[in-house]
Design an enzyme around this catalytic site. Sequence first.
Site, PDB file in Angstrom:
ATOM      1  N   LYS A 207       0.832  -1.191   0.000  1.00  0.00           N
ATOM      2  CA  LYS A 207       0.000   0.000   0.000  1.00  0.00           C
ATOM      3  C   LYS A 207       0.874   1.252   0.000  1.00  0.00           C
ATOM      4  O   LYS A 207       2.008   1.235   0.490  1.00  0.00           O
ATOM      5  CB  LYS A 207      -0.882   0.031   1.252  1.00  0.00           C
ATOM      6  N   ARG A 281      -9.927 -12.057   2.291  1.00  0.00           N
ATOM      7  CA  ARG A 281     -10.737 -13.192   1.820  1.00  0.00           C
ATOM      8  C   ARG A 281      -9.981 -14.513   1.954  1.00  0.00           C
ATOM      9  O   ARG A 281     -10.594 -15.568   2.121  1.00  0.00           O
ATOM     10  CB  ARG A 281     -11.185 -12.941   0.379  1.00  0.00           C
TER      11      ARG A 281
END
Length: 432
Positions: A207, A281
Site C-alpha cells: 500500500k 478473503r
Amino acid sequence: MAELLQIQLSSAAADVRFGKNPLLTPTADGYQIHQSGNDTLRQIQKAGRTLDGLGVQTLQLAGDGWTLDKQWAFYQGFCSAKKLGGVHWTGDESTVKQLVALQQCFAWAKKQTNAAPEDLYPEKLCHEAIEFISAVAGAGKVTHRVISGDALLSEGWVGVHAVGRGSDRAPAILVLDYNPSADSQAPVAAALVGKGITFDSGGYSIKASEGMLTMKCDMGGAATVTAALALAISQGLQKRVQLILCCAENLINGRAFKLGDILTYKNGVTVEIVNTDAEGRLVLADGLQIAAASGAPLVIDAATLTGAAMMAVGTEYNAIFGLDKGLQQRVLGYASTVAEPAWPLPLERWHQQQCPSAYADTANSRPVKGGGTGGASNAAGFLSRFVGNDGAGWLHVDLAAAFQGTANGFWGAGATGMGIRLIAETLLRETA
C-alpha cells in the site's frame, strides 16, 4: 465536586438570539439539543460530537425524551478514541442496564481496533477475545482453541498461514465455543467469523503510505463479531455459538507469500494469488470452512474487506451480501430496528467466476487496481466457495462503516463499532 453538565432534549425552536436554527443552546445548568424533523438521531449524534469538540469530558443526560436509541446516538457522537466513557445515562433500570452493556461491548471493540499495531498482534487479539467473552459469559460456559504458526499448516489452514508467514509474530486462528448449557451434544446454533488482520501493509502488493496509516483497523471484523457475541450474551443469548477469528499480520520478508503463488485449501479449491493486498478473503476462507464443519445453520462473517464497498455505500453504511435472499432481507429489517444503517449489494453464484485464473480454480482478485469493477461482490463471490449448505443461512458483512480515518461532524476519528448491534440482533432473532 462540581455538578455535571445537564444535557436535555427540546422540540422547541431556539431563541433567535442564538442564531438561525442552532442545534445546541446553553441553559442554566448545561445545554439543550433542539430536535426537528425526522432525522433526530443524526441531529443528536452531531450534538454529541459538538460537545466533545468543546472539550466536555463528563455529562448527564437529563429530562424527558431520552429513549435508548437517542442516548446511544448521543454517545456515538460524544465518545472518541481517547474517551470511551463520560456519559451518565438516564431512564429506568432496564434502559440503563442495556446502555451499560452496549457501552461495555463497543468500548472493548473500539479499544482493540484503535490499538497501535505494535501492541496488538494475532495471538494477543485471540487472547483478548477469550478473556472478554469469558468475563461476560461467566464461569463454565466458554472453551477455546488457539491454532498458531506452523500448526495451522498441520490442520490445513493454508490461508491464514500464508498471509501471516511474512511476520515474525505468528498467525493464529481462535475457535471459541460459547456453550451455555455445557452440553457437549448441544447443536451449534450459529457461527461468527471475523477477519483479524492486525496490520495490513498490503504485502508485496504494498500500500501507499497514506493508505497504510490506518491499517491497524483491519482486524475490525474480529473485534465486531467478538463484541456482537458479548452483546448478545448480555441480552440473554442461551444458544451455542462458535466464534472464529482469523488473525495475521500481512507483512513482507523472505518468507512472505508472493504473487503467482497457488494455495490449495482444505476443501480442495485452488487459489492463485494475483494481489497480496486481497488477503482478507484468504483468511476468511479458512474460518468459513471451520464454521461449515460446525454444522451451524447460521453463519455470519464480518470484515473490513474491500475499498469497493466504501465506494458503493460510503462510510455510514455497512454492505451486506447473501445467497440466502430471505436472510438478507430479514437482516435489513434488523438493521433498521437497531439504527445501524446497512445496504444490500449484489451476490449471485456466478460471482464465483469473476476472478478467473489460468492456473487455479480461481484467483483471489483481478490483476487490476482495486480489483476492478464490482470488487465487493467479487470478493463475496470468492467467499461463497467456502460456505456450507449451498449458501443457505450465510451472511457476509463488509464493514464499510467500521472505521473513520478522520473526525467529522458525526464521528470521532477511529473505530465506530458499527455492525455490532446488527450482528447481535441477528444472532438473537435467527436463533430464537
